[in-house]
Design an enzyme around this catalytic site. Structure first.
Site, PDB file in Angstrom:
ATOM      1  CG  ASN A   9      -8.126  -4.951  -1.130  1.00 54.25           C
ATOM      2  OD1 ASN A   9      -8.914  -5.753  -1.633  1.00 54.25           O
ATOM      3  ND2 ASN A   9      -7.702  -3.869  -1.765  1.00 54.25           N
ATOM      4  CE  LYS A  11      -4.641  -4.834  -3.616  1.00 61.50           C
ATOM      5  NZ  LYS A  11      -3.491  -4.112  -4.093  1.00 61.50           N
ATOM      6  CD  GLU A  97      -5.077  -2.509  -6.900  1.00 62.67           C
ATOM      7  OE1 GLU A  97      -6.023  -3.253  -6.580  1.00 62.67           O
ATOM      8  OE2 GLU A  97      -3.955  -2.567  -6.369  1.00 62.67           O
ATOM      9  CD  GLU A 167      -4.231   0.970  -0.028  1.00 67.75           C
ATOM     10  OE1 GLU A 167      -3.998  -0.020   0.663  1.00 67.75           O
ATOM     11  OE2 GLU A 167      -4.811   0.911  -1.133  1.00 67.75           O
ATOM     12  CB  SER A 213       4.874  -3.033   0.016  1.00 67.02           C
ATOM     13  OG  SER A 213       4.697  -3.086  -1.391  1.00 67.02           O
ATOM     14  N   GLY A 234      -2.638  -5.836   1.172  1.00 68.44           N
ATOM     15  CA  GLY A 234      -2.987  -6.580  -0.038  1.00 68.44           C
ATOM     16  C   GLY A 234      -2.307  -7.941  -0.024  1.00 68.44           C
ATOM     17  N   GLY A 235      -1.226  -8.069  -0.781  1.00 65.95           N
ATOM     18  CA  GLY A 235      -0.539  -9.348  -0.976  1.00 65.95           C
ATOM     19  C   GLY A 235      -0.307 -10.142   0.300  1.00 65.95           C
TER      20      GLY A 235
HETATM   21  P1  13P Z   1      -0.103  -4.559  -1.284  1.00 64.68           P
HETATM   22  O1  13P Z   1      -0.105  -4.802   0.226  1.00 64.68           O
HETATM   23  O2  13P Z   1      -0.108  -5.807  -2.073  1.00 64.68           O
HETATM   24  O3  13P Z   1       0.975  -3.594  -1.650  1.00 64.68           O
HETATM   25  O4  13P Z   1      -1.496  -3.834  -1.611  1.00 64.68           O
HETATM   26  C1  13P Z   1      -1.885  -2.743  -0.869  1.00 64.68           C
HETATM   27  C2  13P Z   1      -3.299  -2.419  -1.206  1.00 64.68           C
HETATM   28  O5  13P Z   1      -3.577  -1.944  -2.290  1.00 64.68           O
HETATM   29  C3  13P Z   1      -4.323  -2.726  -0.209  1.00 64.68           C
HETATM   30  O6  13P Z   1      -5.543  -2.165  -0.560  1.00 64.68           O
END
Ligand code: 13P
Length: 250
Positions: A9, A11, A97, A167, A213, A234-235
């Site tokens: 993702n 974002k 989010e 999540e 994470s 995510g990151g």
């Molecule tokens: P992170 O991996 O940055 O914690 O984000 C998780 C996320 O929200 C994926 O949709």
């Protein structure tokens, strides 16, 4: 047997050119990986360009949100038909989010989930509790409510198009991952909830991803758990190298 699904993702990160370069790099780096499904969810602007790169490959394309109407006066929104047109076969819905920053409610998310399924999109339906809900021992109740309301009205066949992503909100972007045991406990609870809402077959076929994470250093321990079937990243998906390492977990 459930096939693992590793999804990225993005974002609100990366321009069109950056996503295109990324997709070329990822295709190279995960060539030949076929025993797990791979999905990337870049920003809307990059969808159709990146589709030209990955079309026909084993990397699928998803969007990060959609509206439940097909068309109309919904400024700033996109429909499932538009996502399909851009090459998507999947869509992330109910991300925390959007639930918390954009105040999306369970009933609103439910309309989108139903529309995604009707449009033959795979819905990555996200659930997860806030830190205060976990500390107040409300985590399971919150996740159960999100599932009951978010998947309301879906049939057993509809469930073939659903993936649940657990999540925990306190683990997203914080570097704090749920321990594999804690994540497993919640995933097992989610599967039991699906047994009670549908049946054992639906529950056993359902892919349940963990998100929060996830990184190369923790993916193997998470994926070793019996009810963790993949990751929503995510990151750590933003660099080809780290996402490839996550995809090729052992
Ligand atoms: P992170 O991996 O940055 O914690 O984000 C998780 C996320 O929200 C994926 O949709």
């Amino acid at each position: 047997m459930r096939k693992p699904l590793i999804a990225g993702n993005f974002k609100m990160h990366k321009t069109i050119n950056e996503v295109v370069d990324y997709a070329k790099g990822l295709m190279n780096s995960v060539q030949g990986v076929s025993d797990r499904d791979i999905l990337i969810c870049p920003p809307f602007t990059a969808l159709s360009e990146v589709f030209k790169i990955i079309e026909g490959s084993h990397i699928a394309l998803g969007a990060q949100n959609m509206h439940y109407e097909s068309k109309g006066a919904f400024t700033g929104e996109l429909s499932s038909e538009m996502l399909r047109d851009a090459g998507c076969d999947s869509v992330i819905l109910g991300h925390s989010e959007r639930r918390h920053i954009l105040k999306e409610e369970d009933s609103f998310i439910n309309l989108k989930v139903k529309k995604a399924v009707e449009s033959n999109l795979r819905a990555i339906f996200c659930v997860g509790e806030l830190l205060e809900e976990r500390e107040g021992e409300m985590a399971e109740a919150v996740v159960k409510r999100q599932i009951e309301l978010g998947l309301k009205g879906l049939s057993e066949t509809d469930m073939e198009k659903i993936v649940i992503a657990y999540e925990p909100v306190w683990a997203i972007g914080t570097g704090k991952t749920a321990s594999p045991d804690d994540a497993q406990t919640m995933h097992s609870f989610i599967r039991k909830t699906i047994v009670s809402l549908f049946n054992t077959n639906v529950a056993e076929s359902l892919v349940i991803q963990y998100g929060g994470s996830v990184k190369p250093a923790n993916i193997n321990d998470l994926m070793a758990m019996p009810d963790i079937d993949g990751a929503l990243v995510g990151g750590a998906c933003l660099e080809v190298d780290s996402f490839s390492k996550i995809i090729t977990f052992t």
